[in-house]
Design a protein around this motif. Sequence first.
Motif, PDB file in Angstrom:
ATOM      1  N   UNK A   1      61.838  67.843  18.446  1.00  0.00           N
ATOM      2  CA  UNK A   1      62.500  67.966  19.735  1.00  0.00           C
ATOM      3  C   UNK A   1      63.813  67.192  19.687  1.00  0.00           C
ATOM      4  N   UNK A   2      64.910  67.839  20.088  1.00  0.00           N
ATOM      5  CA  UNK A   2      66.201  67.151  20.067  1.00  0.00           C
ATOM      6  C   UNK A   2      66.193  65.971  21.026  1.00  0.00           C
ATOM      7  N   UNK A   3      65.478  66.114  22.128  1.00  0.00           N
ATOM      8  CA  UNK A   3      65.380  65.011  23.072  1.00  0.00           C
ATOM      9  C   UNK A   3      64.633  63.838  22.444  1.00  0.00           C
ATOM     10  N   UNK A   4      63.649  64.160  21.593  1.00  0.00           N
ATOM     11  CA  UNK A   4      62.899  63.118  20.901  1.00  0.00           C
ATOM     12  C   UNK A   4      63.829  62.320  19.985  1.00  0.00           C
ATOM     13  N   UNK A   5      64.681  63.033  19.240  1.00  0.00           N
ATOM     14  CA  UNK A   5      65.611  62.363  18.329  1.00  0.00           C
ATOM     15  C   UNK A   5      66.590  61.499  19.108  1.00  0.00           C
ATOM     16  N   UNK A   6      67.122  62.022  20.207  1.00  0.00           N
ATOM     17  CA  UNK A   6      68.103  61.272  20.992  1.00  0.00           C
ATOM     18  C   UNK A   6      67.480  60.030  21.635  1.00  0.00           C
ATOM     19  N   UNK A   7      66.305  60.195  22.179  1.00  0.00           N
ATOM     20  CA  UNK A   7      65.632  59.052  22.801  1.00  0.00           C
ATOM     21  C   UNK A   7      65.278  57.981  21.765  1.00  0.00           C
ATOM     22  N   UNK A   8      64.756  58.435  20.625  1.00  0.00           N
ATOM     23  CA  UNK A   8      64.387  57.482  19.570  1.00  0.00           C
ATOM     24  C   UNK A   8      65.621  56.729  19.070  1.00  0.00           C
ATOM     25  N   UNK A   9      66.753  57.430  18.955  1.00  0.00           N
ATOM     26  CA  UNK A   9      67.993  56.795  18.491  1.00  0.00           C
ATOM     27  C   UNK A   9      68.449  55.733  19.480  1.00  0.00           C
ATOM     28  N   UNK A  10      68.489  56.100  20.765  1.00  0.00           N
ATOM     29  CA  UNK A  10      68.946  55.161  21.783  1.00  0.00           C
ATOM     30  C   UNK A  10      68.013  53.956  21.882  1.00  0.00           C
ATOM     31  N   UNK A  11      66.709  54.215  21.854  1.00  0.00           N
ATOM     32  CA  UNK A  11      65.748  53.116  21.977  1.00  0.00           C
ATOM     33  C   UNK A  11      65.747  52.217  20.742  1.00  0.00           C
ATOM     34  N   UNK A  12      66.005  52.795  19.588  1.00  0.00           N
ATOM     35  CA  UNK A  12      66.068  51.984  18.362  1.00  0.00           C
ATOM     36  C   UNK A  12      67.128  50.912  18.490  1.00  0.00           C
TER      37      UNK A  12
ATOM     38  N   UNK B   1      68.676  49.945  21.399  1.00  0.00           N
ATOM     39  CA  UNK B   1      68.447  49.126  22.597  1.00  0.00           C
ATOM     40  C   UNK B   1      67.406  48.051  22.335  1.00  0.00           C
ATOM     41  N   UNK B   2      66.298  48.426  21.714  1.00  0.00           N
ATOM     42  CA  UNK B   2      65.233  47.455  21.459  1.00  0.00           C
ATOM     43  C   UNK B   2      65.616  46.462  20.364  1.00  0.00           C
ATOM     44  N   UNK B   3      66.417  46.921  19.404  1.00  0.00           N
ATOM     45  CA  UNK B   3      66.860  46.014  18.344  1.00  0.00           C
ATOM     46  C   UNK B   3      67.703  44.880  18.929  1.00  0.00           C
ATOM     47  N   UNK B   4      68.528  45.217  19.921  1.00  0.00           N
ATOM     48  CA  UNK B   4      69.404  44.216  20.525  1.00  0.00           C
ATOM     49  C   UNK B   4      68.866  43.688  21.849  1.00  0.00           C
ATOM     50  N   UNK B   5      67.553  43.742  22.026  1.00  0.00           N
ATOM     51  CA  UNK B   5      66.967  43.238  23.271  1.00  0.00           C
ATOM     52  C   UNK B   5      67.348  41.776  23.497  1.00  0.00           C
ATOM     53  N   UNK B   6      67.381  41.021  22.416  1.00  0.00           N
ATOM     54  CA  UNK B   6      67.781  39.608  22.507  1.00  0.00           C
ATOM     55  C   UNK B   6      69.224  39.487  22.019  1.00  0.00           C
ATOM     56  N   UNK B   7      70.145  40.157  22.710  1.00  0.00           N
ATOM     57  CA  UNK B   7      71.527  40.244  22.258  1.00  0.00           C
ATOM     58  C   UNK B   7      72.241  38.897  22.259  1.00  0.00           C
ATOM     59  N   UNK B   8      71.671  37.882  22.927  1.00  0.00           N
ATOM     60  CA  UNK B   8      72.297  36.567  22.953  1.00  0.00           C
ATOM     61  C   UNK B   8      71.975  35.743  21.706  1.00  0.00           C
ATOM     62  N   UNK B   9      71.057  36.227  20.886  1.00  0.00           N
ATOM     63  CA  UNK B   9      70.587  35.473  19.724  1.00  0.00           C
ATOM     64  C   UNK B   9      71.596  35.574  18.584  1.00  0.00           C
ATOM     65  N   UNK B  10      72.244  34.475  18.275  1.00  0.00           N
ATOM     66  CA  UNK B  10      73.252  34.474  17.219  1.00  0.00           C
ATOM     67  C   UNK B  10      72.672  34.868  15.862  1.00  0.00           C
ATOM     68  N   UNK B  11      71.433  34.438  15.610  1.00  0.00           N
ATOM     69  CA  UNK B  11      70.804  34.755  14.324  1.00  0.00           C
ATOM     70  C   UNK B  11      70.527  36.240  14.161  1.00  0.00           C
ATOM     71  N   UNK B  12      70.317  36.944  15.277  1.00  0.00           N
ATOM     72  CA  UNK B  12      70.110  38.393  15.214  1.00  0.00           C
ATOM     73  C   UNK B  12      71.364  39.077  14.687  1.00  0.00           C
TER      74      UNK B  12
ATOM     75  N   UNK C   1      59.817  52.941  14.543  1.00  0.00           N
ATOM     76  CA  UNK C   1      58.986  51.735  14.427  1.00  0.00           C
ATOM     77  C   UNK C   1      59.324  50.949  13.160  1.00  0.00           C
ATOM     78  N   UNK C   2      59.488  51.642  12.040  1.00  0.00           N
ATOM     79  CA  UNK C   2      59.816  50.981  10.773  1.00  0.00           C
ATOM     80  C   UNK C   2      61.207  50.352  10.850  1.00  0.00           C
ATOM     81  N   UNK C   3      62.142  51.074  11.455  1.00  0.00           N
ATOM     82  CA  UNK C   3      63.512  50.578  11.647  1.00  0.00           C
ATOM     83  C   UNK C   3      63.495  49.236  12.373  1.00  0.00           C
ATOM     84  N   UNK C   4      62.766  49.163  13.473  1.00  0.00           N
ATOM     85  CA  UNK C   4      62.703  47.926  14.259  1.00  0.00           C
ATOM     86  C   UNK C   4      61.940  46.829  13.514  1.00  0.00           C
TER      87      UNK C   4
END
Length: 558
Positions: A430-441, A443-454, A372-375
């Motif tokens: 949980x290792x699955x927790x770490x993997x899911x959190x990493x992938x979602x971090x 994925x959600x950060x680049x949700x607006x991947x078309x945004x040049x300012x991002x 959450x803090x990362x995002x």
Amino acid sequence: MKENLSLVSSISTGAAGVDFERRIQAFFIIQMINGGYAPALPASTITKVICQGRNHGFNTDDCIVFTSDENKIEHKLLIQCKLSITISNTDKEFKKTMDAAWFDFSKNNSFNRENDKIALVTGALSKAYDGLLEILRDIHTEVSSDVFWEKYKGIGFSKAAKNKLDIIMESISQANNNVRPSEDEIFAFLKIFYILKSDLHEDVLARGGINLSLLQTELNNQMYSYVKSPQDIWNGLRTCLSDYNRLATPIELSNLPGEIKELFKRVARTNQPQEYVPRQILDTAIKEKLISSSYKKELVLLSILGGIDQKNQSDMQVIEKFNITLSTLQELQDEDNVMFTDGIWKIKTDRKKVVEQLGKKIFDKDIDSFKAIFLQILSEIDTSLDQSENQKQMMGLFNKKFQYSKTLRIGIANGVALVSNNEELFPNCSRMMIRNASALSVRELFADYRNINLWANLNDVLVPIAEICPREFLSNVKKAFEHKNNPFIELANNYKADVLFSTDYLSSFRSALSDLAWDKDYLGESALLLAKLAELEKHNDTYNHHYALTALIETFLP
């Protein structure tokens, strides 16, 4: 000549050349720590080393070495590193080197002609240049310009050596707007200009490497011993320099960064009196000691956050979410576990070493909080590309203002990468927790991947972000390239090599793809994306942009 060249990142200039550059930088840092001298300068103490001096106002920028003599007078050695170079009117690298040197000599107010020197350091220079080097050595000891020119016009030097010197003088004239300077001015420039040969690119065991061998002997001297082996110190220092090149952060003897202190941890030999032990490095622990603290949970949380700026209210609010207060930080400082410098709180030792000992204090809910803090921190948008050309240049000069400090931005990106790549250090997660959190971090950060300012916003942290979840990172980059409004087109067009302080928003992006390409699982995708990027940037009149790809390909050539 252009008044200044663009700000650059050494990471994008090719693998072999970058490694040579880092070796030269590492050499001077070791000289600084061990009390050695800098060539071309009078005997004086090295006090500071800057990697990537362009960001500090120098055009000769690969490494700036600062020294102070016995009278407290400052001297500087401006260094340009070229693994190989040809002194020729047609060699582009030589021309750029001389353009930069002449600008610093003739127009840079930070350069003192009386005290400072400029050096081209190269790893490959044939015997054909020995005569030229002899002429330069003669100039460096010659007092009078008249005496030198009398020898030059007479029979004092060989024809071959004079031809090489003529090429240098012609390059000076071209750099001086095609106007040949006076003989006195040329003499003054040649008196501060050095060509230094180095074999630091040669591995000691494989191919000799006399200079590196002597350097390792220095690291294994008789008055004290290092905890780490000379080879580990050398390799570790070169690795540390990746970040210092990217951030252009000065490395000062009076305030060595924690990770460099860690490399140079040393003790007196048992047969030496304590008063004879050099005092630059005060940490004398022989082996890693167990971390002792009443705030172990807070310490490991801070190690993952990376550090905070006490002057930044938003940073302070972040640590409060982890129940870390200012008084907690002060207690940790009293325990000698964190340091406080210029308003910045950081742990004193290597972040991973803290996690290795205290990772058991981290639980699944903490992993979720880091996500959450990362995002929250890295989703902040830089709108500088929406500004006018003049405004963009000024933002490049004075740095962008984000809500959170640069320390925390870079720290949290590297911290989440540390967690995602070291699951085994968190036994209560949980290792699955770490993997899911990493992938979602990612994925959600680049949700607006078309945004040049991002993408522009993330330029300084893309390397660790790519390491968090390479698959997600590459997937979003690919989608951005395939979209009709490809943001990388405008990012490439935004960079202008001939505009003062024009920002290269893709420097870190090239580095991220280059790093991933060294993993066989990501080589194909990364190389393809680097090729697409090189195609977008082909209009830029600079050699940096295609080197990330060519260096990668050349690695696999016989």
